[in-house]
Each structure stands twice: as structure tokens, then as C-alpha cells.
Design an enzyme around this catalytic site. Structure first.
Site, PDB file in Angstrom:
ATOM      1  N   GLU A   1      -6.762  -7.766  -0.701  1.00 23.31           N
ATOM      2  CA  GLU A   1      -7.217  -7.790   0.691  1.00 23.31           C
ATOM      3  C   GLU A   1      -8.712  -7.531   0.707  1.00 23.31           C
ATOM      4  OE1 GLU A   1      -5.227  -5.075   3.342  1.00 23.31           O
ATOM      5  OE2 GLU A   1      -3.249  -5.944   2.999  1.00 23.31           O
TER       6      GLU A   1
ATOM      7  N   GLU B   1       0.842  -1.209   0.000  1.00 21.35           N
ATOM      8  CA  GLU B   1       0.000   0.000   0.000  1.00 21.35           C
ATOM      9  C   GLU B   1       0.877   1.259   0.000  1.00 21.35           C
ATOM     10  OE1 GLU B   1      -2.646  -0.456   3.363  1.00 21.35           O
ATOM     11  OE2 GLU B   1      -4.060  -1.611   2.167  1.00 21.35           O
TER      12      GLU B   1
END
Ligand SMILES: *[C@@H]1O[C@H](CO)[C@@H](O)[C@H](O)[C@H]1NC(C)=O
Ligand SMILES: *[C@@H]1O[C@H](CO)[C@@H](O)[C@H](O)[C@H]1NC(C)=O
Ligand SMILES: *[C@@H]1O[C@H](CO)[C@@H](O)[C@H](O)[C@H]1NC(C)=O
Ligand SMILES: *[C@@H]1O[C@H](CO)[C@@H](O)[C@H](O)[C@H]1NC(C)=O
Ligand SMILES: *[C@@H]1O[C@H](CO)[C@@H](O)[C@H](O)[C@H]1NC(C)=O
Length: 658
Positions: A269, A189
Site C-alpha cells: 500500500e 495489517e
């Protein structure tokens, strides 16, 4: 690393991949795993392939249970797992690597392959993961001005050394080399981080390629929004997104398409639950909502990883924290389909039913939930206070300096440091002792002449009043409650990180004790000295931090003991608990929502008395009530939390954590 050397350490690998390892790709069809930009899919051995994966962090599960959890994941219909490699778990001190026991990642990969699961590997270097400092070792902070997750030369040098150790070890486990690893994530991320340093991502790409080769699929993961993908994605790393059940699936994959016009759709995710923070209500997400959204994802033909499939436990000091400083509890249950203890839940079966509509589910019974045993109450005896036991606890001896030093300066990464000084003048009226710059990281237990006078807490309590004669001893035990793991504040120094003032004066002349409590506890040093004491009959509202100790035996004549259990500390306030020297983690029932700590059976003994050591930081119930801890068979992670700590964290929205 020689292939023969690697092969000889892979006793669990099935024969065929081992042969491929040894003889290269000359035998039968070569194993391959690749991106297909024309067909918008992955290809495994040339065939179209879609994964339905689940996250499991080996660092949060005792090694003896890896197989049980992986088997349950396989039986749910998953064909892959995803795991992080926390750098700081394997290199706690710089240059000292640990890959044995619970840290034996190679064994974990071998188990996954044996069971029939592919692996999506996320080796960082940064992993977030609600893990201390997002997996980065705290010793990086010895360079005070280091810019983590950037091209800062000090940071890059450390990353290069670590990856130079790790990646060659991983290489034999790549799919094309006969192992289970199909894809490898670079960073994590990154688009949510302020630095937006493309040179850093380019450097990592080159580094990963140089160790792992040209063939392996490397990818990135970012929030499903153009604002995240802007700094998170880069050419030559396949961009994937993450989003939870609250999201609009079409819009989320449109964001991925913006970065990757062709290739497989991937949600790296998909949140099955959500994280907790001390003092905020327990997060839970209904199975129905998860199932509905999972179905929406699968119907598009996308690949998905369920984060978490089993959360596990932040044993010891491994929990992270969010900013504004808010630490995560010991349990990482996550309201996942398998509980912290690996128990099957309704959510597990609901998810399995959804997967069944798309993939063939393995036949045979699902491994059952492991039984739990309530060993009952254990009487606790009071031992020494921290201040009295400094000789046993501070192996390196004290360090003296004019102004306070941080944990990193003292070469201590986790746990507790005692800061000692004196009152420089008589305070006959209540005088404020303050950390004006919010420099107590993270919680301080203050006593004057051995009498507890109050608690300071980062962001919450910056001042307290003291009285006392000039020269009185002031002890400030500072607890590192876990380093920030997300956002711009991951350079999270611990200890007294700014000066303390008394009235208008800066306190000076500090003696600082780095405490090796874990070492002292596991060597039994604390209780073998038999310096026990009793609690006063009229207890004060607060005590100085003090150890308690008790023992219990596993009952005879009951089959299959020892079994897993949960420890509960009713009316105890906050502290740390060890069983037989194993650090179970922090308890804080006074703040909640977690009340019980998971105790895996493998740390219990049937032949010797089991030792329970508790460091109570605030006040034990002893003296005024039963001085016991209790082993129960039911977890409690969702107690109501005191008002005043309202929920600041929304579900599924990364923006809430910025
Ligand atoms: C989901 O997003 C798509 C694409 O942006 C949009 O067309 C659609 O209306 C959205 N659906 C909902 C329920 O908001
Ligand atoms: C400290 O004492 C002063 C004077 O008694 C009082 O006004 C103040 O509220 C006290 N501060 C704290 C933090 O207890
Ligand atoms: C404490 O104060 C001294 C004197 O003003 C200053 O030199 C020092 O940097 C301060 N220490 C910290 C950690 O702020
Ligand atoms: C508990 O501590 C005692 C005393 O140090 C030791 O003899 C015993 O082996 C310990 N029990 C276990 C299970 O480690
Ligand atoms: C906690 O969860 C249990 C089991 O789901 C439930 O019975 C109980 O009411 C919950 N407690 C609170 C305080 O929400």
C-alpha cells in the site's frame, strides 16, 4: 466446484487459459507464479517479474464503470490491480450470499484479465479499507462477547463457512489455473491489532491452503515497522509492508527484510492520497511528492501497489469510522490519480511518466474523462416525518422491552432505528436527557410530542434538556453512521447501547422500530401515499427527521445523456439521499468537507421521471428559502470545515489512528 462448471461461466476468458483450465497443465508451458528467494524477486512462468499495481475496490464503483476504470489503470502502465473482497458486502445476512450485479466479483476478475491486468486479491476476512466494520459482517456481534480476528470459536466457525463459499469460487481464477490472480493476501495489517493471535493466522493459512492449494503465493501486509511485523507476520505467509510518500524507503524495506531476509521487496500500500473524516479538512497529497517517492521505490527494483489508484464511493451505508469515533464521508476519492468519478488528473499523468521510466507503457489513447452534466435545480416537496411514516417504514413492526436494545439485538445492521418511550413525569423546568455512558451510537435526533428538541452525538453531545408533561411521547431516531473499521474497537454496537436517563431516572418501557427505509424508498411507498405537508412560515431551528421528494427529467435533444452528475444540497444540513431508489449515501455539508455526492449516470432514466428522495435529519432550508437540491457538473470535496473540529489525523502515519 467442477472445472467444466467453472469454465462454462467464464465467457470472457481468452481461449488459451480456458483450454488450460479444461485440460490442466498438459498443454504448452505451464503457467506458474512463485517467490524466488535466491533472486529476490517474483517469477512468472519462470521469468523474473515485478508488478506495478493499483488498488481499485469494485464495491465502490458501479459495475458499468469497472471496465472504464480498469482500462485507465492499464493505460497508466500498471500490470496488476489489487482489490479487497468485503465479506459484509456479499453476506449481509448470515447464510444469504450475493454475488450478482455490483457484487459480481467473478465478472470483475474476468474484466481485469481481458484487459491484461493481473490481480492481487485481498479476501480478508478482515479488510479495514475505511469500510463498515472493516468488512466484517455486523451479525457476528450477535455473539456479544465475540473476539473478532482471533481464534474465538464462534468467529472461526463463521470465517470457515464464508471462506468455504468464497475461496472455491476464486480458485479457478488463480494464475496457475488460467486466471489473473497472482497472489492472495491473508488477513490485513494484523500486526496493528491487539490480539496478536498466531493460532488465528495459522488457522487462516491452513484454511486458505486447503481451498486454494499449495502453489499460490500467500502473503501478509503490515506497517513498515518491527512493532507491526512482530504480530502480523508468520512463517509460510510472505511478509510485505505498506508505507506512503512520507516514509524513508530504505528504512521501510529494511523492516520488511527483517521479516523476510530474502525474496521480492513489496510495498502493498503506497499511499497516493489519504482518507477523509467528516469535520476534518480534505486530505490531499501533491503529485510531486508521490512521484518522487514512487521513483525511489521503483529504482530499488521493488514491487509496489498504489493505494488507491481510484477510490470511488461509499454508497449507501458502507463507510467506516475511526476511533475515537470519527466516521468517514461518502466519497472515497482519496485524492487518488483517478477521481471518485474516474476522471483523469494531473497525478495520473505524473505517475504514468514515472512508470514509463521502468516499464513499457501500452500504446494508444487513454480513455477520456467521462462528461458530467448539470441538470440544475430540482424542487422538493415535503412528505411525512419518520415518526408519522412508521407504519410504512417498519415492516417487521415494533419490538417492546424495558431497556433499549441494540441494532444487532433488533436484527438490523445499518441505517436507522426509532426508539420511542414517554416522559415518566412532568418536566416543567429543563431536565437533562442523557446518555451518561456515551451510549448513543452514533447520532440521535430527539423529539418530544413531535417537536424536535435536540441532537445527541457520540463523543460530542451526551446530554440535552427537555420539558413536557408526564406521558409525552419521546422519539429518538438513532443513526448508525458507520462501524469502526480499525483498531481494538471494531466490536461497534449500534443504537442506544446504554440506558438513557432523564434527570436521575433511567428511562424504561421502550418501543423500538427497525426501519427499512431503503425498501420503502425503492418501492415508492413514501410519496405514493401523497401525504405531503408544508413547512411552517416561521421555522424552528430544528425539525424532526422528515422526507422530501422531487422529480426531474433528462433533457431531450442533447446527445449522450444521461451523463454522470453531482448532487448538492445547499443549506440542507444532514441526511441520506436516494435517486430512483439507489442509496447514494450520506450528505452533511454542515460538517464538511464533502459537499457534493457523485451520481453515476447508470441510475438515471431517460424514459421515466427521476425520483429524488431526501431524508433530512436536522432541518431543510424549505420554508425560509428555496426548497431545492441541485445537480452540478463539478465536485466539491474540500469545503472548509467548522472550527472546533480540528484535524486529528496526520498523513501516512498509522500511529495516528491507534
Ligand atoms: C533512511 O534510513 C536509512 C536506514 O535506516 C538511514 O541510513 C538514512 O539516513 C535515512 N535517511 C534519511 C533521509 O533519514
Ligand atoms: C440545561 O438546563 C440547565 C438549566 O437551565 C442549564 O444550566 C444547562 O446548561 C442546560 N444544558 C444543556 C445541555 O443545554
Ligand atoms: C439498563 O439498566 C438496567 C437496570 O440497571 C440494567 O439491568 C441494564 O443492563 C442496563 N442496560 C444497558 C444497555 O446498559
Ligand atoms: C419514480 O417514481 C414513480 C412513482 O413511483 C415511478 O412510476 C417511476 O418509474 C420512478 N422513476 C424511476 C426512474 O424509477
Ligand atoms: C478546493 O479545491 C479547488 C480545486 O483544487 C480549489 O480551487 C479550491 O480553492 C479549494 N477550496 C478550498 C476551500 O480549499
Amino acid at each position: 466446484m467442477s472445472l467444466l462448471g467453472a469454465g462454462s461461466k467464464l465467457p470472457l476468458l481468452p481461449l488459451l487459459p480456458l483450454l488450460l483450465l479444461l485440460f490442466g497443465q498438459s498443454l504448452s508451458a505451464p503457467r506458474s507464479f512463485s517467490l524466488d528467494y535466491k533472486g529476490d524477486c517474483f517469477r512468472k512462468d519462470g521469468e523474473e517479474f515485478r508488478y506495478i499495481s493499483g488498488s481499485i475496490h469494485y464495491s465502490r464503483i458501479p459495475r458499468v464503470y469497472w471496465k472504464d476504470r480498469l482500462l485507465k489503470m492499464y493505460m497508466a502502465g500498471l500490470n496488476a490491480i489489487q482489490t479487497y473482497i468485503p465479506w459484509n458486502y456479499h453476506e449481509e445476512s448470515q447464510g444469504y450470499y450475493n454475488f450478482i450485479g455490483d457484487r459480481d466479483v467473478k465478472y470483475f476478475l474476468e474484466l481485469a484479465q481481458d484487459i491484461g491486468l493481473l490481480v492481487i486479491l485481498r479476501p480478508g476476512p478482515y479488510i479495514c479499507a475505511e469500510w463498515d466494520m472493516g468488512g466484517l459482517p455486523a451479525w457476528l456481534l450477535k455473539e456479544k462477547n465475540i473476539v473478532l480476528r482471533s481464534s474465538d470459536p464462534d468467529y472461526i466457525a463463521a470465517v470457515d463457512t464464508w471462506m468455504g463459499k468464497l475461496l472455491p469460487m476464486i480458485k479457478p481464477y488463480l494464475y496457475q489455473n488460467g486466471g489473473p490472480i497472482i497472489t492472495v493476501q491473508v488477513e490485513n495489517e494484523y500486526g496493528s491489532y491487539f490480539a496478536c493471535d498466531f493460532n488465528y493466522l495459522r488457522h487462516l493459512t491452513k484454511l486458505f491452503r486447503s481451498h486454494l492449494g499449495e502453489e499460490v503465493v500467500l502473503f501478509t501486509t503490515d506497517g513498515a515497522g518491527l512493532n507491526y511485523l512482530r504480530c502480523g507476520s508468520i512463517q509460510n505467509l510472505y511478509a510485505t509492508v505498506d508505507f506512503g510518500p512520507g516514509a524513508n524507503v530504505t528504512a521501510a524495506f529494511n523492516a520488511q527484510r527483517h521479516a523476510e531476509p530474502r525474496g521480492p521487496l513489496v510495498n502493498s500500500e503506497f499511499y497516493t492520497g489519504w482518507l477523509d473524516h467528516w469535520g476534518s479538512p480534505h486530505s490531499s497529497v501533491s503529485s510531486t511528492v508521490v512521484a518522487k517517492s514512487l521513483n525511489e521505490i521503483l529504482v530499488t527494483g521493488a514491487n509496489v501497489n498504489l493505494y488507491m489508484f481510484i477510490g470511488g464511493t461509499n454508497f449507501g451505508y458502507w463507510n467506516g469510522a475511526n476511533a475515537l469515533y470519527s466516521p468517514q464521508p461518502t466519497s472515497y476519492d482519496y485524492d487518488a490519480p483517478l477521481t471518485e468519478a474516474g476522471d483523469l488528473t494531473e497525478k495520473y499523468f505524473v505517475i504514468r511518466d514515472v512508470i514509463k521510466m521502468y516499464h513499457k507503457i501500452p500504446e494508444g489513447p487513454v480513455p477520456p474523462t467521462t462528461p458530467k452534466y448539470a441538470y440544475g435545480a430540482v424542487e422538493m416537496k415535503k412528505l411525512q416525518t419518520i415518526s408519522d411514516a412508521l407504519e410504512e417504514l417498519s415492516f417487521s413492526g415494533p419490538v417492546k422491552s424495558m431497556y433499549p436494545q441494540t441494532f444487532t439485538e433488533l436484527n438490523q445492521m445499518v441505517g436507522y432505528v426509532l426508539y420511542r418511550t414517554i416522559l415518566p413525569f412532568t418536566c416543567s423546568t429543563p431536565t437533562p436527557l442523557s446518555s451518561q455512558l456515551d451510549g448513543v451510537h452514533d447520532r440521535a435526533y430527539v423529539s418530544v410530542e413531535g417537536v424536535a428538541v435536540g441532537i445527541l452525538e457520540r463523543n460530542k453531545a451526551l446530554t440535552l434538556n427537555v420539558t413536557g408533561k408526564a406521558g409525552s411521547q419521546v422519539d429518538i431516531l438513532v443513526e448508525n453512521m458507520g462501524r469502526i473499521n480499525y483498531g481494538k474497537d471494531i466490536n461497534d454496537f449500534k443504537g442506544l447501547v446504554s440506558n438513557m436517563t432523564l434527570g436521575a431516572n433511567t428511562l424504561t418501557g421502550w418501543t423500538m422500530y427497525s426501519l427499512s427505509i431503503d425498501k420503502a424508498v425503492s418501492q415508492g411507498i413514501l410519496w405514493e401515499r401523497e401525504r405531503t405537508s408544508t413547512d411552517p412560515p416561521h421555522p424552528a431551528p430544528l425539525s424532526p427527521p422528515v422526507f422530501y421528494w422531487g422529480t426531474f427529467s433528462i433533457p431531450d435533444g442533447i446527445p449522450d445523456l444521461p451523463q454522470d452528475t453531482y448532487i448538492k444540497l445547499p443549506k440542507w444540513r444532514k441526511g441520506q439521499v436516494w435517486i430512483n431508489g439507489f442509496n447514494l449515501g450520506r450528505y452533511w455539508p454542515a460538517r464538511g468537507p464533502q459537499v457534493t455526492l457523485f451520481v453515476p449516470a447508470n441510475i438515471l432514466s431517460t424514459v421515466a421521471l427521476n425520483n429524488v428522495t431526501v431524508l433530512e435529519l436536522e432541518k431543510a432550508p424549505c420554508g425560509s428559502g428555496p426548497c431545492t437540491v441541485e445537480f452540478t457538473n463539478t465536485p466539491i470535496l474540500n469545503a472548509t470545515v467548522p472550527s472546533g473540529y480540528k484535524q486529528r489525523w496526520g498523513l501516512f502515519a498509522k500511529e495516528d489512528l491507534l
